[in-house]
Design an enzyme around this catalytic site. Sequence first.
Site, PDB file in Angstrom:
ATOM      1  N   HIS A   1       8.974  -5.272   6.665  1.00 20.36           N
ATOM      2  CA  HIS A   1       8.212  -5.476   7.900  1.00 20.36           C
ATOM      3  C   HIS A   1       9.000  -6.448   8.788  1.00 20.36           C
ATOM      4  O   HIS A   1       9.493  -7.479   8.296  1.00 20.36           O
ATOM      5  CB  HIS A   1       6.864  -6.138   7.610  1.00 20.36           C
ATOM      6  CG  HIS A   1       5.906  -5.329   6.797  1.00 20.36           C
ATOM      7  ND1 HIS A   1       4.833  -4.676   7.350  1.00 20.36           N
ATOM      8  CD2 HIS A   1       5.844  -5.086   5.459  1.00 20.36           C
ATOM      9  CE1 HIS A   1       4.138  -4.071   6.396  1.00 20.36           C
ATOM     10  NE2 HIS A   1       4.730  -4.303   5.229  1.00 20.36           N
TER      11      HIS A   1
ATOM     12  N   HIS B   1       9.982  -1.174   1.887  1.00 22.49           N
ATOM     13  CA  HIS B   1      10.095  -1.286   3.339  1.00 22.49           C
ATOM     14  C   HIS B   1      10.055  -2.754   3.722  1.00 22.49           C
ATOM     15  O   HIS B   1       9.398  -3.569   3.073  1.00 22.49           O
ATOM     16  CB  HIS B   1       8.979  -0.510   4.048  1.00 22.49           C
ATOM     17  CG  HIS B   1       7.605  -0.825   3.557  1.00 22.49           C
ATOM     18  ND1 HIS B   1       7.082  -0.273   2.401  1.00 22.49           N
ATOM     19  CD2 HIS B   1       6.649  -1.651   4.037  1.00 22.49           C
ATOM     20  CE1 HIS B   1       5.865  -0.743   2.207  1.00 22.49           C
ATOM     21  NE2 HIS B   1       5.578  -1.584   3.183  1.00 22.49           N
TER      22      HIS B   1
ATOM     23  N   THR C   1       0.817  -1.224   0.000  1.00 23.26           N
ATOM     24  CA  THR C   1       0.000   0.000   0.000  1.00 23.26           C
ATOM     25  C   THR C   1       0.843   1.263   0.000  1.00 23.26           C
ATOM     26  O   THR C   1       0.347   2.326  -0.364  1.00 23.26           O
ATOM     27  CB  THR C   1      -0.933   0.028   1.225  1.00 23.26           C
ATOM     28  OG1 THR C   1      -0.140  -0.049   2.414  1.00 23.26           O
ATOM     29  CG2 THR C   1      -1.932  -1.119   1.190  1.00 23.26           C
TER      30      THR C   1
HETATM   31  P1  AMP Z   1       2.539  -2.444   2.900  1.00 20.22           P
HETATM   32  O1  AMP Z   1       1.090  -2.835   2.953  1.00 20.22           O
HETATM   33  O2  AMP Z   1       3.494  -3.600   2.813  1.00 20.22           O
HETATM   34  O3  AMP Z   1       2.797  -1.396   1.840  1.00 20.22           O
HETATM   35  O4  AMP Z   1       2.851  -1.805   4.304  1.00 20.22           O
HETATM   36  C1  AMP Z   1       2.596  -0.459   4.600  1.00 20.22           C
HETATM   37  C2  AMP Z   1       2.537  -0.371   6.096  1.00 20.22           C
HETATM   38  O5  AMP Z   1       2.646   0.989   6.464  1.00 20.22           O
HETATM   39  C3  AMP Z   1       1.231  -0.897   6.699  1.00 20.22           C
HETATM   40  O6  AMP Z   1       1.517  -1.974   7.581  1.00 20.22           O
HETATM   41  C4  AMP Z   1       0.660   0.316   7.413  1.00 20.22           C
HETATM   42  O7  AMP Z   1       0.025  -0.009   8.634  1.00 20.22           O
HETATM   43  C5  AMP Z   1       1.889   1.167   7.626  1.00 20.22           C
HETATM   44  N1  AMP Z   1       1.640   2.600   7.764  1.00 20.22           N
HETATM   45  C6  AMP Z   1       0.802   3.357   7.022  1.00 20.22           C
HETATM   46  N2  AMP Z   1       0.863   4.641   7.422  1.00 20.22           N
HETATM   47  C7  AMP Z   1       1.757   4.684   8.445  1.00 20.22           C
HETATM   48  C8  AMP Z   1       2.251   5.728   9.290  1.00 20.22           C
HETATM   49  N3  AMP Z   1       1.836   7.000   9.164  1.00 20.22           N
HETATM   50  N4  AMP Z   1       3.146   5.405  10.239  1.00 20.22           N
HETATM   51  C9  AMP Z   1       3.571   4.125  10.379  1.00 20.22           C
HETATM   52  N5  AMP Z   1       3.153   3.103   9.611  1.00 20.22           N
HETATM   53  C10 AMP Z   1       2.258   3.377   8.656  1.00 20.22           C
END
Ligand code: AMP
Length: 113
Positions: free
Chosen positions: A101, A99, A94
């Site tokens: 995790h 990044h 998203t």
């Molecule tokens: P992905 O779905 O692999 O792109 O992971 C994006 C991650 O970013 C998700 O786990 C979200 O919960 C996290 N995320 C979105 N906005 C923020 C934010 N402002 N601070 C920290 N994490 C975030």
Amino acid sequence: MSCLFCRIIAGEIPATKVFEDDELIAFNDINPQAPMHVLIVPRQHVATLNDLESGHDSLVGSMIRRAAAIASERGFADSGYRTVFNCNAAAGQTVFHVHLHVLGGRTLTWPPG
Ligand code: AMP
Ligand code: ZN
């Protein structure tokens, strides 16, 4: 600047940082999926895993080794933890800034959903 993680890196959006150096930052995920859910993010904007080049190899190695270091600091090195790179829509990416995790602190099932 429209990229959310570039804005966090620039200090325009707050995050709970757990590590930073000249090439990476790490902060707690805002919607944690486990007691430990840290995101390891390169300062350089690279949208997806597909955009990585050989020149990024050291950076990616640093990300993975930082994940291991953070998991170890939290006491999960032996019990176990998970690292995940989601790439593009079918994997649930998203935020289009690479990044890693790092999840731990509960039993994680396999296969993932
Ligand atoms: P992905 O779905 O692999 O792109 O992971 C994006 C991650 O970013 C998700 O786990 C979200 O919960 C996290 N995320 C979105 N906005 C923020 C934010 N402002 N601070 C920290 N994490 C975030
Ligand atoms: Zn970015």
